[in-house]
Design a protein around this motif. Structure first.
Motif, PDB file in Angstrom:
ATOM      1  N   PHE A   4       0.853  -1.168   0.000  1.00 15.22           N
ATOM      2  CA  PHE A   4       0.000   0.000   0.000  1.00 15.22           C
ATOM      3  C   PHE A   4       0.893   1.223   0.000  1.00 15.22           C
ATOM      4  N   GLN A   5       0.308   2.347  -0.384  1.00 13.83           N
ATOM      5  CA  GLN A   5       1.058   3.584  -0.461  1.00 13.83           C
ATOM      6  C   GLN A   5       1.243   4.156   0.939  1.00 13.83           C
ATOM      7  N   LEU A   6       2.492   4.299   1.336  1.00 14.06           N
ATOM      8  CA  LEU A   6       2.797   4.872   2.637  1.00 14.06           C
ATOM      9  C   LEU A   6       2.731   6.386   2.574  1.00 14.06           C
ATOM     10  N   PRO A   7       2.433   7.031   3.700  1.00 14.90           N
ATOM     11  CA  PRO A   7       2.433   8.494   3.725  1.00 14.90           C
ATOM     12  C   PRO A   7       3.811   9.051   3.377  1.00 14.90           C
ATOM     13  N   GLY A   8       3.821  10.279   2.882  1.00 16.51           N
ATOM     14  CA  GLY A   8       5.076  10.907   2.497  1.00 16.51           C
ATOM     15  C   GLY A   8       6.030  11.082   3.653  1.00 16.51           C
ATOM     16  N   SER A   9       5.506  11.304   4.849  1.00 15.71           N
ATOM     17  CA  SER A   9       6.373  11.488   6.020  1.00 15.71           C
ATOM     18  C   SER A   9       7.132  10.205   6.354  1.00 15.71           C
ATOM     19  N   ILE A  10       6.466   9.043   6.186  1.00 15.26           N
ATOM     20  CA  ILE A  10       7.132   7.771   6.450  1.00 15.26           C
ATOM     21  C   ILE A  10       8.224   7.517   5.421  1.00 15.26           C
ATOM     22  N   LYS A  11       7.944   7.832   4.165  1.00 10.11           N
ATOM     23  CA  LYS A  11       8.965   7.666   3.130  1.00 10.11           C
ATOM     24  C   LYS A  11      10.150   8.593   3.366  1.00 10.11           C
ATOM     25  N   SER A  12       9.879   9.813   3.811  1.00 10.29           N
ATOM     26  CA  SER A  12      10.969  10.754   4.112  1.00 10.29           C
ATOM     27  C   SER A  12      11.826  10.233   5.257  1.00 10.29           C
ATOM     28  N   LEU A  13      11.163   9.628   6.248  1.00  7.74           N
ATOM     29  CA  LEU A  13      11.904   9.057   7.363  1.00  7.74           C
ATOM     30  C   LEU A  13      12.802   7.914   6.895  1.00  7.74           C
ATOM     31  N   PHE A  14      12.280   7.050   6.009  1.00  5.44           N
ATOM     32  CA  PHE A  14      13.097   5.964   5.473  1.00  5.44           C
ATOM     33  C   PHE A  14      14.263   6.505   4.656  1.00  5.44           C
ATOM     34  N   MET A  15      14.025   7.555   3.879  1.00  2.00           N
ATOM     35  CA  MET A  15      15.097   8.157   3.082  1.00  2.00           C
ATOM     36  C   MET A  15      16.220   8.654   3.980  1.00  2.00           C
ATOM     37  N   PHE A  16      15.855   9.362   5.036  1.00  2.00           N
ATOM     38  CA  PHE A  16      16.870   9.874   5.951  1.00  2.00           C
ATOM     39  C   PHE A  16      17.599   8.729   6.641  1.00  2.00           C
ATOM     40  N   PHE A  72      11.950   1.229  -2.768  1.00  2.00           N
ATOM     41  CA  PHE A  72      10.918   1.448  -1.758  1.00  2.00           C
ATOM     42  C   PHE A  72      10.237   2.800  -1.946  1.00  2.00           C
ATOM     43  N   ILE A  73      11.022   3.826  -2.251  1.00  2.00           N
ATOM     44  CA  ILE A  73      10.455   5.167  -2.402  1.00  2.00           C
ATOM     45  C   ILE A  73       9.567   5.252  -3.641  1.00  2.00           C
ATOM     46  N   ASN A 263       4.286 -11.838   2.397  1.00  2.00           N
ATOM     47  CA  ASN A 263       5.201 -10.701   2.427  1.00  2.00           C
ATOM     48  C   ASN A 263       4.440  -9.388   2.523  1.00  2.00           C
ATOM     49  N   HIS A 264       4.899  -8.538   3.409  1.00  2.00           N
ATOM     50  CA  HIS A 264       4.366  -7.188   3.555  1.00  2.00           C
ATOM     51  C   HIS A 264       5.518  -6.238   3.259  1.00  2.00           C
ATOM     52  N   GLU A 265       5.321  -5.415   2.242  1.00  2.00           N
ATOM     53  CA  GLU A 265       6.434  -4.613   1.733  1.00  2.00           C
ATOM     54  C   GLU A 265       7.015  -3.682   2.789  1.00  2.00           C
ATOM     55  N   ALA A 266       6.170  -3.001   3.542  1.00  2.00           N
ATOM     56  CA  ALA A 266       6.662  -2.064   4.550  1.00  2.00           C
ATOM     57  C   ALA A 266       7.441  -2.795   5.645  1.00  2.00           C
ATOM     58  N   VAL A 267       6.947  -3.970   6.032  1.00  2.00           N
ATOM     59  CA  VAL A 267       7.645  -4.752   7.051  1.00  2.00           C
ATOM     60  C   VAL A 267       8.998  -5.219   6.526  1.00  2.00           C
ATOM     61  N   TYR A 268       9.007  -5.675   5.274  1.00  2.00           N
ATOM     62  CA  TYR A 268      10.272  -6.147   4.702  1.00  2.00           C
ATOM     63  C   TYR A 268      11.316  -5.047   4.675  1.00  2.00           C
ATOM     64  N   PHE A 269      10.967  -3.853   4.223  1.00  3.02           N
ATOM     65  CA  PHE A 269      11.941  -2.777   4.130  1.00  3.02           C
ATOM     66  C   PHE A 269      12.361  -2.263   5.502  1.00  3.02           C
ATOM     67  N   ALA A 270      11.461  -2.343   6.478  1.00  5.34           N
ATOM     68  CA  ALA A 270      11.864  -1.970   7.837  1.00  5.34           C
ATOM     69  C   ALA A 270      12.903  -2.944   8.376  1.00  5.34           C
ATOM     70  N   LEU A 271      12.679  -4.253   8.152  1.00  6.28           N
ATOM     71  CA  LEU A 271      13.659  -5.256   8.574  1.00  6.28           C
ATOM     72  C   LEU A 271      14.945  -5.149   7.749  1.00  6.28           C
ATOM     73  N   HIS A 272      14.797  -4.809   6.468  1.00 10.31           N
ATOM     74  CA  HIS A 272      15.968  -4.642   5.611  1.00 10.31           C
ATOM     75  C   HIS A 272      16.834  -3.485   6.104  1.00 10.31           C
ATOM     76  N   TRP A 273      16.207  -2.361   6.460  1.00  8.13           N
ATOM     77  CA  TRP A 273      16.984  -1.225   6.976  1.00  8.13           C
ATOM     78  C   TRP A 273      17.692  -1.607   8.277  1.00  8.13           C
ATOM     79  N   PHE A 274      16.999  -2.321   9.151  1.00  4.08           N
ATOM     80  CA  PHE A 274      17.601  -2.723  10.422  1.00  4.08           C
ATOM     81  C   PHE A 274      18.811  -3.624  10.177  1.00  4.08           C
ATOM     82  N   ALA A 275      18.695  -4.509   9.185  1.00  8.23           N
ATOM     83  CA  ALA A 275      19.833  -5.376   8.857  1.00  8.23           C
ATOM     84  C   ALA A 275      20.975  -4.565   8.249  1.00  8.23           C
TER      85      ALA A 275
END
Length: 365
Positions: A4-16, A72-73, A263-275
């Protein structure tokens, strides 16, 4: 795949967040390599293994993290098939290299700590071990990259959304399940158990016994024991941080291949960033626990700052001041063309003198 489309603020947080770990990983691991290569005392098997960890972090930072972030973005894969294969290969190869290197490093430290009377592994043997590690990691990573493909989703809605996914030939579920499970045990669980066992034995000998090897010829001074404790702490911290960061993503991948979850895309990328964040922690651990490394980093930063500052505030040399006064005191025709060049050669030996204390007096005819 749930998406699903995440809010822009969440995407900005992932970018940072991705940008931050990329910068810290690149600068930190670069400094680790420079510090080890700079000092001959660090040219050992342990130093080679430490550099190998930094190189594996470099590889995944440059060839996996940026592609994952942009995908992801933009909510689509836009780099073609070749990068799809390469990115997946780099992710698994870097992880396997790190796991096997940590196991080799723990075995090397085990031998140095508990069997100091035996000859240490030299740089040649350490380099051979590193080459073998990369060959093994590459071979085990090929199945993950060979069966990657770019699939198109949401065809009905005509969104033309592309995604890089594993596509194992039939029976795909069984092959992928046992492939991921086998590699998980061989390259994740076994190196972890080896590291835990060796670190536990070293900790028991160092922390609980006054003389770990029962040899009176070895100088077990307080500083010697403290140095061993610091090295053991660093090794334990590096291992724990690495496995804590990567375990969630690895278990998630195993569950996906076993069809236990979707698979849930947002969950995967959150775990990917943590890794991926594991790539920037090693230099921080070295800095906090290793006084020698911390001092070298401070010296390097101070030297770099002084070079930048002096480049912007360059003082004139003695020879430059002499020539300036000469030109101001005599007409141009009375000063030879190469006179100042000759003066530069003579006066260069005095250029370490503070020009503010120099007074040049030229007698007028």
């Amino acid at each position: 795949m749930a998406s699903f489309q995440l809010p822009g603020s969440i995407k900005s947080l992932f970018m940072f967040a991705y940008f931050f770990i990329t910068c810290v990983s690149f600068i930190g691991n670069l400094m680790v390599c420079i510090m080890i290569l700079k000092h001959k005392r660090a040219h050992s098997a342990s130093g080679i293994f430490t550099i190998n960890l930094a190189l594996a972090n470099f590889l995944i930072t440059l060839l996996n993290t940026p592609f994952a972030l942009v995908s992801f973005i933009n909510n689509t894969w836009m780099y073609g098939h070749m990068i799809c294969y390469l990115s997946r290969f780099v992710q698994f190869c870097s992880v396997y290299v790190s796991m096997l290197t940590l196991g080799a490093l723990s075995l090397d430290r085990y031998r140095v700590t508990l069997q100091p009377q035996k000859p240490r592994m030299n740089t040649v043997k350490g380099s051979i071990c590193v080459i073998i590690i990369w060959i093994q990691a590459s071979c085990f990573s090929l199945p993950h990259s060979m069966y990657q493909k770019i699939s198109q989703l949401d065809v009905v809605n005509k969104t033309n959304r592309m995604i890089c996914l594993p596509s194992v030939p039939g029976p795909s579920d069984v092959i992928r399940k046992y492939l991921d499970l086998t590699l998980f045990i061989l390259l994740y669980i076994l190196p972890f158990l080896v590291t835990v066992v060796t670190c536990s034995i070293m900790a028991k000998k160092i922390l609980l016994l006054r003389n770990p090897i029962q040899d009176e010829r070895i100088d077990f001074s307080f500083n010697h024991q403290q140095k061993k404790k610091v090295i053991l702490k660093m090794l334990i911290m590096v291992v724990l941080v690495f496995y804590i960061c990567w375990s969630p993503l690895y278990f998630y991948e195993v569950l996906l291949s076993s069809s236990a979850i979707y698979n849930h895309e947002a969950v995967y990328f959150a775990l990917h960033w943590f890794a991926m964040s594991s790539t920037c922690y090693n230099p921080i651990i070295y800095y906090l626990l290793n006084k020698a490394f911390r001092d070298e980093v401070k010296i390097a930063l101070r030297s770099w700052w002084q070079k930048v500052f002096n480049r912007n505030h360059t003082r004139p040399t003695v020879s430059a001041i002499f020539c300036q006064n000469l030109r101001e005191s005599y007409p141009p025709q009375e000063v030879g063309f190469g006179m100042c060049e000759d003066i530069d050669e003579i006066a260069s030996q005095y250029d370490q003198i503070d020009p503010s204390n120099v007074r040049i007096i030229i007698g007028m005819p």
